[in-house]
Design a protein around this motif. Structure first.
Motif, mmCIF file in Angstrom:
data_model
loop_
_atom_site.group_PDB
_atom_site.id
_atom_site.type_symbol
_atom_site.label_atom_id
_atom_site.label_comp_id
_atom_site.label_asym_id
_atom_site.label_seq_id
_atom_site.Cartn_x
_atom_site.Cartn_y
_atom_site.Cartn_z
ATOM 1 N N SER A 69 -72.429 -3.891 15.006
ATOM 2 C CA SER A 69 -72.074 -4.567 13.752
ATOM 3 C C SER A 69 -71.952 -6.077 13.913
ATOM 4 N N ARG A 93 -67.716 -8.298 15.087
ATOM 5 C CA ARG A 93 -67.849 -6.852 14.946
ATOM 6 C C ARG A 93 -66.769 -6.275 14.033
ATOM 7 N N ARG A 94 -67.175 -5.251 13.263
ATOM 8 C CA ARG A 94 -66.234 -4.576 12.370
ATOM 9 C C ARG A 94 -65.359 -3.612 13.166
ATOM 10 N N LEU A 133 -69.607 2.395 7.921
ATOM 11 C CA LEU A 133 -68.955 1.090 7.989
ATOM 12 C C LEU A 133 -69.981 0.000 8.263
#
Length: 305
Positions: free
Chosen positions: A121, A128-129, A305
């Motif tokens: 991500s 990053r998530r 996500l």
């Protein structure tokens, strides 16, 4: 897309003589089409013994079955040497926090809670998530104890800003006639007290206090839940997308006299619910021609996500 699995593997595969058999664990995942990035695992019985030999063997068995690497982390449970655990694919997830059993700086409500980042991500750490994931195994004998355990989990509901997915063998069901039901009179008096409660009219029914504290009481008039802690059952999210499909028990047939209940729950907080893919929720029924891999059924779902 991140695939999540929840499985209570009976005694962690440990036999009475202390040996382990992970072939049933592999069979439990035989019909899984996408290898889970995260497996929430209950009953890692004595997986700390002999330098973690069983923990690493379970991770290797899952890797062999599903074709991806798994890293294992053991959780905490005060009732005995059978803590929950997580197995995760390090190619997809980066583990950023997991409190160890003996860490002196941990609070009770931080135990068994992982902080993950999704590897692809972002290019670097700060891009990053992140999300949180928890796994618990609530007390099998006492509704009072389960309610206290639920109160510790409830902080990860509406007040937690990060998306949260969690679950475990929570050893109880919730209110609502749309959930699997049990004939409580088919159980012995002692068995009834484990997951049931005596009502004011002297009949027996399920003790739903712990789950209702987390996801809310069922209102028959509105067919909605109210007064919960901001956690939501993925099983109910799936059922709402297609009410013609009944919610399945997660305990196998013949284990609990009077019928199996939904006691293995996947839960999402307010921040996570927009990312849950309800149509992916599945309770995996074992092959009827063979002995089930465990007394519980595998549960899977996915988040985006």
């Amino acid at each position: 897309m991140i695939d999540i699995a929840l499985f209570n593997y009976q005694d962690g595969g440990r036999a009475a003589d202390g040996s382990y058999d992970f072939t049933p664990l592999q069979r439990a995942f035989a019909d899984v089409t996408t290898a889970p990035a995260l497996i929430l695992f209950c009953e890692a019985k004595r997986y700390r013994d002999i330098a973690g030999a069983a923990k690493y063997a379970a991770a290797e068995a899952l890797s062999d079955q599903l074709g991806v690497p798994y890293v294992a982390e053991l959780g905490w449970m005060p009732r005995g040497p059978m803590p929950p655990a997580i197995f995760y694919n390090p190619n997809l997830l980066v583990l950023r926090r997991w409190w160890g059993q003996d860490d002196p700086a941990v609070f009770d409500d931080q135990r068994n809670v992982a902080r993950f980042a999704i590897r692809d991500s972002g290019r670097v750490r700060d891009e990053r998530r992140e999300f949180l994931a928890f796994v618990h195994h609530f007390d099998p004998r006492s509704g009072d104890a389960r309610l206290e355990e639920a109160r510790r989990v409830s902080r990860y509901g509406s007040t937690e800003p990060l998306p949260v997915i969690g679950g475990g063998d929570l050893n109880g069901t919730a209110s609502g006639g749309h959930l699997p039901q049990r004939d409580w009179m088919a159980a012995t008096p002692n068995q009834r007290t484990h997951k049931g409660a005596l009502r004011p009219d002297s009949t027996w029914g399920p003790d739903t206090r712990a789950l209702d504290h987390l996801i809310g009481d069922w209102d028959d008039t509105t067919a909605q839940r109210k007064n919960g802690s901001g956690l939501h059952a993925v099983a109910e999210m799936a059922w709402r997308t297609d009410p013609t499909q009944p919610i399945a028990p997660t305990v196998n047939t013949g284990i609990d006299p009077g019928g199996g209940l939904l006691i293995d729950w996947l839960l999402a907080n307010d921040a996570m619910t927009p990312h849950v893919l309800p149509g992916t929720y599945r309770v995996h029924l074992p092959d009827p021609s063979r002995r089930p891999p465990s007394d519980h059924r595998l549960v899977t779902a996915a988040i985006d996500l």
